[in-house]
Design an enzyme around this catalytic site. Sequence first.
Site, PDB file in Angstrom:
ATOM      1  N   GLU A 227     -25.750   5.834  43.130  1.00  0.00           N
ATOM      2  CA  GLU A 227     -24.789   4.720  43.170  1.00  0.00           C
ATOM      3  C   GLU A 227     -24.424   4.546  44.632  1.00  0.00           C
ATOM      4  O   GLU A 227     -23.767   5.406  45.218  1.00  0.00           O
ATOM      5  CB  GLU A 227     -23.520   5.045  42.362  1.00  0.00           C
TER       6      GLU A 227
ATOM      7  N   GLY B  60     -28.221   8.123  50.114  1.00  0.00           N
ATOM      8  CA  GLY B  60     -28.989   7.952  48.881  1.00  0.00           C
ATOM      9  C   GLY B  60     -30.489   7.889  49.164  1.00  0.00           C
ATOM     10  O   GLY B  60     -31.301   8.494  48.457  1.00  0.00           O
TER      11      GLY B  60
ATOM     12  N   GLY C 164     -22.379   7.389  46.916  1.00  0.00           N
ATOM     13  CA  GLY C 164     -22.111   7.425  48.356  1.00  0.00           C
ATOM     14  C   GLY C 164     -22.866   6.326  49.062  1.00  0.00           C
ATOM     15  O   GLY C 164     -23.229   5.312  48.443  1.00  0.00           O
ATOM     16  N   SER C 165     -23.137   6.531  50.328  1.00  0.00           N
ATOM     17  CA  SER C 165     -23.716   5.459  51.137  1.00  0.00           C
ATOM     18  C   SER C 165     -25.222   5.333  50.897  1.00  0.00           C
ATOM     19  O   SER C 165     -25.889   6.274  50.458  1.00  0.00           O
ATOM     20  CB  SER C 165     -23.449   5.740  52.613  1.00  0.00           C
ATOM     21  N   ALA C 166     -25.754   4.168  51.239  1.00  0.00           N
ATOM     22  CA  ALA C 166     -27.185   3.914  51.048  1.00  0.00           C
ATOM     23  C   ALA C 166     -28.023   4.879  51.890  1.00  0.00           C
ATOM     24  O   ALA C 166     -29.047   5.376  51.419  1.00  0.00           O
ATOM     25  CB  ALA C 166     -27.507   2.461  51.396  1.00  0.00           C
TER      26      ALA C 166
ATOM     27  N   CYS D 180     -16.993   0.186  47.009  1.00  0.00           N
ATOM     28  CA  CYS D 180     -18.408  -0.187  47.003  1.00  0.00           C
ATOM     29  C   CYS D 180     -18.570  -1.646  46.613  1.00  0.00           C
ATOM     30  O   CYS D 180     -19.480  -2.318  47.082  1.00  0.00           O
ATOM     31  CB  CYS D 180     -19.187   0.707  46.059  1.00  0.00           C
TER      32      CYS D 180
HETATM   33  P1  NAD Z   1     -21.638   9.591  52.043  1.00  0.00           P
HETATM   34  O1  NAD Z   1     -23.009   9.102  51.724  1.00  0.00           O
HETATM   35  O2  NAD Z   1     -21.302   9.835  53.448  1.00  0.00           O
HETATM   36  O3  NAD Z   1     -21.333  10.957  51.265  1.00  0.00           O
HETATM   37  C1  NAD Z   1     -21.419  11.058  49.871  1.00  0.00           C
HETATM   38  C2  NAD Z   1     -21.691  12.498  49.482  1.00  0.00           C
HETATM   39  O4  NAD Z   1     -23.005  12.890  49.885  1.00  0.00           O
HETATM   40  C3  NAD Z   1     -20.746  13.498  50.126  1.00  0.00           C
HETATM   41  O5  NAD Z   1     -20.421  14.472  49.173  1.00  0.00           O
HETATM   42  C4  NAD Z   1     -21.567  14.071  51.256  1.00  0.00           C
HETATM   43  O6  NAD Z   1     -21.186  15.370  51.630  1.00  0.00           O
HETATM   44  C5  NAD Z   1     -22.949  14.098  50.660  1.00  0.00           C
HETATM   45  N1  NAD Z   1     -24.047  14.042  51.628  1.00  0.00           N
HETATM   46  C6  NAD Z   1     -24.042  13.482  52.861  1.00  0.00           C
HETATM   47  N2  NAD Z   1     -25.264  13.576  53.416  1.00  0.00           N
HETATM   48  C7  NAD Z   1     -26.064  14.191  52.512  1.00  0.00           C
HETATM   49  C8  NAD Z   1     -27.444  14.538  52.483  1.00  0.00           C
HETATM   50  N3  NAD Z   1     -28.261  14.267  53.500  1.00  0.00           N
HETATM   51  N4  NAD Z   1     -27.936  15.135  51.368  1.00  0.00           N
HETATM   52  C9  NAD Z   1     -27.141  15.373  50.311  1.00  0.00           C
HETATM   53  N5  NAD Z   1     -25.822  15.072  50.291  1.00  0.00           N
HETATM   54  C10 NAD Z   1     -25.292  14.481  51.375  1.00  0.00           C
HETATM   55  O7  NAD Z   1     -20.641   8.521  51.388  1.00  0.00           O
HETATM   56  P2  NAD Z   1     -19.071   8.351  51.627  1.00  0.00           P
HETATM   57  O8  NAD Z   1     -18.853   7.843  53.001  1.00  0.00           O
HETATM   58  O9  NAD Z   1     -18.344   9.558  51.182  1.00  0.00           O
HETATM   59  O10 NAD Z   1     -18.715   7.222  50.571  1.00  0.00           O
HETATM   60  C11 NAD Z   1     -18.683   5.853  50.870  1.00  0.00           C
HETATM   61  C12 NAD Z   1     -19.949   5.174  50.417  1.00  0.00           C
HETATM   62  O11 NAD Z   1     -20.086   5.322  49.007  1.00  0.00           O
HETATM   63  C13 NAD Z   1     -19.962   3.688  50.649  1.00  0.00           C
HETATM   64  O12 NAD Z   1     -21.241   3.319  51.097  1.00  0.00           O
HETATM   65  C14 NAD Z   1     -19.694   3.100  49.284  1.00  0.00           C
HETATM   66  O13 NAD Z   1     -20.167   1.793  49.104  1.00  0.00           O
HETATM   67  C15 NAD Z   1     -20.389   4.076  48.415  1.00  0.00           C
HETATM   68  N6  NAD Z   1     -19.873   4.021  47.042  1.00  0.00           N
HETATM   69  C16 NAD Z   1     -20.673   3.578  46.022  1.00  0.00           C
HETATM   70  C17 NAD Z   1     -20.167   3.458  44.728  1.00  0.00           C
HETATM   71  C18 NAD Z   1     -20.989   2.962  43.574  1.00  0.00           C
HETATM   72  O14 NAD Z   1     -20.601   3.182  42.429  1.00  0.00           O
HETATM   73  N7  NAD Z   1     -22.119   2.291  43.792  1.00  0.00           N
HETATM   74  C19 NAD Z   1     -18.859   3.829  44.495  1.00  0.00           C
HETATM   75  C20 NAD Z   1     -18.085   4.300  45.549  1.00  0.00           C
HETATM   76  C21 NAD Z   1     -18.609   4.407  46.808  1.00  0.00           C
END
Ligand code: NAD
Length: 489
Positions: free
Chosen positions: A246, A228, A223-225, A280
């Site tokens: 990731e 993470g 997910g997003s930085a 990503c």
């Molecule tokens: P996001 O960070 O908003 O959400 C990802 C997941 O984390 C979701 O399931 C969400 O419910 C959960 N989440 C949100 N806040 C949380 C918290 N505080 N604690 C625990 N869990 C929480 O990401 P998104 O918008 O769904 O995805 C897009 C992002 O993912 C982009 O930044 C993209 O670059 C990244 N991404 C990375 C890769 C990689 O392999 N490096 C691949 C695909 C996407």
Amino acid sequence: SGSALSTGDGEAMSAPVFGPEIVSFEPATGKEIWRAPVSDIDEAIKRARRAWPAWAAQPLSTRMELVRRFANEVRKDAEKLATMISRETGKPQWEAAAEVESVIAKVEVSIRAFAERTAQRRFDNAMQGTSAVRHKPHGVLAVLGPFNYPAHLPNAHIVPALIAGNAVIFKPSEKAPATGEMLQRCFNRAGITSAIMQFVCGGPEEGKQLVAHDGIDGVLFTGSANTGININRKLATRPDKIVALEMGGNNPVVLWDTPKLTDAAALIVRSAFSTAGQRCTAARRLIVKSSMYDSIVPELKSLADRLIFAEPFAEPAPFMGPVIDNAAADGLTESFLYLLSRGGKAIKHLVRPDENLPFLSPAIIDTTAMPDRPDVELFGPILQVIKVDDFDQAIAEANNTRFGLAASLIGGTPQEYNRFWANVRAGVINWNKGTIGPSHAAPVGGIGLSGNHRPTGYYAADYCAYPVSSGELDQPRALIGIGLRSGGE
Ligand code: NAD
């Protein structure tokens, strides 16, 4: 469920308050497609903990057989799953079909990777007898998925985790839960119980609960930085938990000398605008040699002008669909205006034909003159162009980011590629290829704000199990040779 919300007014995509329910909307129409109450996280974890020891004690061959059956179940449901991915994310049908193929391919790749990276090894040593290295699963792992590849990316954690003998609690993105639920059914039909591979419905709150819970042995996150970093901070005092992050990127493409302008433009456009820029590894910044600028920019513009962006099932097939929701489209529009207000020059404007839906045209903006470009991931179809005079400047510009996921050099000499490879900080570095679509058979991960040195892909096996080294003899055998007082026998 399934009730259509109106799409004709500004309220179309904003969900009414439903209490503790997650509602999934189709980005292309604004219609509701799925809803469910959030899961009881405590109960889910209890279930997984009870079921896990028996699963971990199964022979490896049984777990491998079961994930192979899972691949067959996905194959049987391929069309349905692809349709759901398209509806829920807005990505074109052909692209969703490719995502389903990646889900299937992941199984054999993960089996090979497990054997190669984490198989058992023995070595004999005259002094110490036999030593063995074997790997054990961590226990119950939480997998948190992103919306943009709602099947393939969580699956890239889930399959290796299951092979290694972990139980998985899978919380898909709240923006693509229906796809996650379909994926879980495929696991269950294959014979992997819903206690071992457990779908939970929830948003960030449930994600936080999972991360903080004592019954979770690790978190595998995509997910997003920002998220993470939050997870990392929460677990800073828990070195016992495995954490694989990731995250996003602000990925550069450097265009250097090449006569192949048409190919270069196609690579750049595909890297920047595939999946409406919601990858990503998408190219965010094109760093171009100033002498190439006047020839590449018109190529890019005319190609981007021809890209069809439309609903996923449209005929002819679109190149890309909408972004995930109206909030994302609003944010991207604001970011584009911000770049313009700080000295960015539009090469191709960001256009939103319908204010009530999140369709955005591809956009290209020259930000060379901007003094301090914000180092953020704009997760949508916006490409910045930055002009530079020499290769040192190009490398410095490529590294002008805290992220480090993907980087490409297009054109240039082998010597220049060597320098690029040596000096650019990223986990995926390509030459004469775009930034997107890294090989399944390779490790995929980033440095800086893009990851925590636990790449997924081929190396996912590494974070799904920990090594145990054992010295082993068939009988106790030892003498104390030195340091004994004389006496006894
Ligand atoms: P996001 O960070 O908003 O959400 C990802 C997941 O984390 C979701 O399931 C969400 O419910 C959960 N989440 C949100 N806040 C949380 C918290 N505080 N604690 C625990 N869990 C929480 O990401 P998104 O918008 O769904 O995805 C897009 C992002 O993912 C982009 O930044 C993209 O670059 C990244 N991404 C990375 C890769 C990689 O392999 N490096 C691949 C695909 C996407």
